[in-house]
Design a protein around this motif. Structure first.
Motif, short mmCIF file in Angstrom:
data_model
loop_
_atom_site.label_atom_id
_atom_site.label_comp_id
_atom_site.label_asym_id
_atom_site.label_seq_id
_atom_site.Cartn_x
_atom_site.Cartn_y
_atom_site.Cartn_z
N LYS A 1 6.60 64.49 -9.19
CA LYS A 1 7.46 63.48 -8.56
C LYS A 1 8.58 64.17 -7.81
O LYS A 1 8.91 65.31 -8.08
N GLN A 2 9.19 63.42 -6.85
CA GLN A 2 10.31 63.97 -6.09
C GLN A 2 11.44 64.41 -7.02
O GLN A 2 12.06 65.43 -6.79
N GLU A 3 11.67 63.62 -8.08
CA GLU A 3 12.74 63.95 -9.02
C GLU A 3 12.52 65.31 -9.67
O GLU A 3 13.46 66.08 -9.85
N ALA A 4 11.27 65.60 -10.02
CA ALA A 4 10.95 66.88 -10.67
C ALA A 4 11.17 68.04 -9.69
O ALA A 4 11.75 69.07 -10.06
N HIS B 1 14.88 68.52 -9.27
CA HIS B 1 15.46 69.19 -10.44
C HIS B 1 15.22 70.70 -10.38
O HIS B 1 16.13 71.50 -10.61
N GLU B 2 13.97 71.08 -10.07
CA GLU B 2 13.62 72.51 -10.00
C GLU B 2 14.38 73.23 -8.89
O GLU B 2 14.69 74.41 -9.02
N LEU B 3 14.66 72.51 -7.80
CA LEU B 3 15.36 73.12 -6.67
C LEU B 3 16.88 73.02 -6.81
O LEU B 3 17.62 73.62 -6.03
N VAL C 1 15.36 65.78 -1.42
CA VAL C 1 13.92 66.06 -1.36
C VAL C 1 13.27 65.07 -0.39
O VAL C 1 12.46 65.44 0.46
N SER C 2 13.65 63.80 -0.49
CA SER C 2 13.11 62.77 0.40
C SER C 2 13.41 63.12 1.85
O SER C 2 12.53 63.04 2.72
N LYS D 1 7.65 78.33 -4.04
CA LYS D 1 7.66 78.92 -5.38
C LYS D 1 7.57 77.83 -6.45
O LYS D 1 6.80 77.94 -7.40
N VAL D 2 8.37 76.77 -6.28
CA VAL D 2 8.36 75.66 -7.25
C VAL D 2 6.99 74.97 -7.27
O VAL D 2 6.49 74.59 -8.33
N LEU D 3 6.37 74.84 -6.10
CA LEU D 3 5.06 74.16 -6.02
C LEU D 3 3.90 75.08 -6.42
O LEU D 3 2.77 74.64 -6.53
#
Length: 135
Positions: free
Chosen positions: A23-26, A29-31, A38-39, A57-59
């Motif tokens: 999700k965008q929230e996740a 959070h990671e970034l 993110v949106s 990297k996060v993805l």
């Protein structure tokens, strides 16, 4: 299905994130940014290289993986390689165990089973010999 413009980085990020089940929230959070950021990023046609590296990297992909992402290619890969309903092959699944260790374990287990089988046969032979001597 909407087609992705070849150079629209934001849409590519969004699709990779969705394919990852994230999700965008996740991702936010990671970034260390807000979900709204993110949106906004996913609506942007371009992104600076350093930010793209962070997102990649996060993805769990490379920067080039995002830049070269093509929905058609993904569907071709799925169609050509996935024979079960598990998409793990899309994301370069690596087992958490060493296959060689598993092979050695199986060999050791077979060896123990064989030794028990041989012992059972020896016990049976000695029992039958005992019966014969009592007759």
């Amino acid at each position: 299905m909407t087609t992705t413009k070849p150079n629209h980085i934001g849409r590519k990020i969004a699709r990779i994130r969705e394919l990852r089940g994230m999700k965008q929230e996740a991702l936010a959070h990671e970034l260390g940014i807000s979900q709204q950021s993110v949106s906004h990023m996913e609506q942007s046609e371009s992104l600076e290289d350093s930010k793209l590296e962070e997102v990649a990297k996060v993805l769990g992909v490379t920067k080039e993986g995002i830049e070269n992402f093509s929905e058609e290619a993904v569907f071709n890969i799925i169609g050509n390689t996935v024979t079960n309903h598990d998409n793990s092959s899309l994301f370069a699944y690596q087992p958490t165990f060493n296959p060689l260790d598993k092979l050695i374990e199986a060999y050791e287990e077979n060896k123990k089973l064989y030794e028990r089988l041989v012992q059972a046969e020896k016990d049976k032979v000695s029992y039958l010999e005992e019966l014969l001597t009592k007759m």
